[in-house]
Design a protein around this motif. Structure first.
Motif, PDB file in Angstrom:
ATOM      1  N   HIS A 166      -2.398   6.067   4.431  1.00 19.03           N
ATOM      2  CA  HIS A 166      -3.859   6.411   5.067  1.00 19.03           C
ATOM      3  C   HIS A 166      -3.465   6.803   6.331  1.00 19.03           C
ATOM      4  CE1 HIS A 166      -5.560   4.789   1.269  1.00 19.03           C
ATOM      5  NE2 HIS A 166      -4.947   3.833   1.563  1.00 19.03           N
ATOM      6  N   ALA A 167      -2.173   6.766   6.891  1.00 24.61           N
ATOM      7  CA  ALA A 167      -1.983   7.222   8.365  1.00 24.61           C
ATOM      8  C   ALA A 167      -2.390   8.559   8.661  1.00 24.61           C
ATOM      9  CB  ALA A 167      -0.676   6.812   8.664  1.00 24.61           C
ATOM     10  N   ASP A 170      -1.458   1.409  -3.827  1.00 25.99           N
ATOM     11  CA  ASP A 170      -1.535   1.070  -2.441  1.00 25.99           C
ATOM     12  C   ASP A 170      -0.460   0.003  -2.231  1.00 25.99           C
ATOM     13  OD1 ASP A 170      -3.427   2.787  -1.200  1.00 25.99           O
ATOM     14  OD2 ASP A 170      -5.163   1.517  -1.813  1.00 25.99           O
ATOM     15  N   ASP A 171      -0.413  -0.918  -3.282  1.00 29.58           N
ATOM     16  CA  ASP A 171       0.763  -2.056  -3.062  1.00 29.58           C
ATOM     17  C   ASP A 171       2.069  -1.428  -3.101  1.00 29.58           C
ATOM     18  OD1 ASP A 171       1.763  -4.728  -3.162  1.00 29.58           O
ATOM     19  OD2 ASP A 171       1.704  -4.576  -5.223  1.00 29.58           O
ATOM     20  N   ILE A 195       5.277   2.090   3.731  1.00 23.95           N
ATOM     21  CA  ILE A 195       4.607   3.551   4.258  1.00 23.95           C
ATOM     22  C   ILE A 195       3.056   3.348   4.151  1.00 23.95           C
ATOM     23  CG2 ILE A 195       4.036   5.892   3.421  1.00 23.95           C
ATOM     24  CD1 ILE A 195       6.872   5.777   2.198  1.00 23.95           C
ATOM     25  N   ASN A 196       2.266   3.793   5.016  1.00 22.22           N
ATOM     26  CA  ASN A 196       0.866   3.731   5.327  1.00 22.22           C
ATOM     27  C   ASN A 196       0.347   5.200   4.646  1.00 22.22           C
ATOM     28  OD1 ASN A 196      -1.793   3.610   5.799  1.00 22.22           O
ATOM     29  ND2 ASN A 196      -1.548   3.023   7.812  1.00 22.22           N
ATOM     30  N   TRP A 208       2.855   1.498  -1.943  1.00 20.74           N
ATOM     31  CA  TRP A 208       3.191   2.239  -0.591  1.00 20.74           C
ATOM     32  C   TRP A 208       3.393   0.994   0.384  1.00 20.74           C
ATOM     33  CZ3 TRP A 208       4.896   6.773  -0.938  1.00 20.74           C
ATOM     34  CH2 TRP A 208       4.289   7.674  -1.463  1.00 20.74           C
ATOM     35  N   GLU A 209       2.768  -0.063   0.367  1.00 20.70           N
ATOM     36  CA  GLU A 209       2.838  -1.118   1.384  1.00 20.70           C
ATOM     37  C   GLU A 209       4.260  -1.669   1.267  1.00 20.70           C
ATOM     38  OE1 GLU A 209       1.076  -5.582   2.028  1.00 20.70           O
ATOM     39  OE2 GLU A 209      -0.295  -3.927   1.403  1.00 20.70           O
TER      40      GLU A 209
END
Length: 93
Positions: A92-93, A81-82, A89-90, A84-85
């Motif tokens: 979970h979108a 997640d870090d 990019i999210n 992607w952040e």
């Protein structure tokens, strides 16, 4: 028989036989192409296939990335997640 392969031992190496269906004229043309390269038909087809088989040896970009990391460069992430952040990019979108 198209699509059927046969397994055998040949000089201590596992081999499989692959059958390709083609016309007599196509076989003659393939045999001539192989002969021009001083190859058997099997060697000719395998040489073409090997061009598309990924190498186990790292390419230049990968070696450069290894060097960058070994010299203290590159990026580090605490989690996927870090990552992607930081890429903006999210996931979970």
């Amino acid at each position: 028989m198209a699509g059927k392969s046969y397994h055998s031992q040949h000089h201590g190496h596992d081999k499989v036989r692959v059958v390709i269906e083609c016309s007599i004229d196509e076989r003659a043309r393939i045999k001539m192409l192989a002969a021009r390269k001083h190859m058997t038909i099997s060697e000719y087809f395998l040489s073409m296939a090997k061009k598309d088989i990924p190498s186990k040896k790292p390419n230049k970009d990968t070696l450069d990335a290894f060097k960058e990391i070994n010299e203290g460069g590159g990026h580090s992430f605490d989690s996927v997640d870090d990552f992607w952040e930081q890429m903006g990019i999210n996931p979970h979108a």
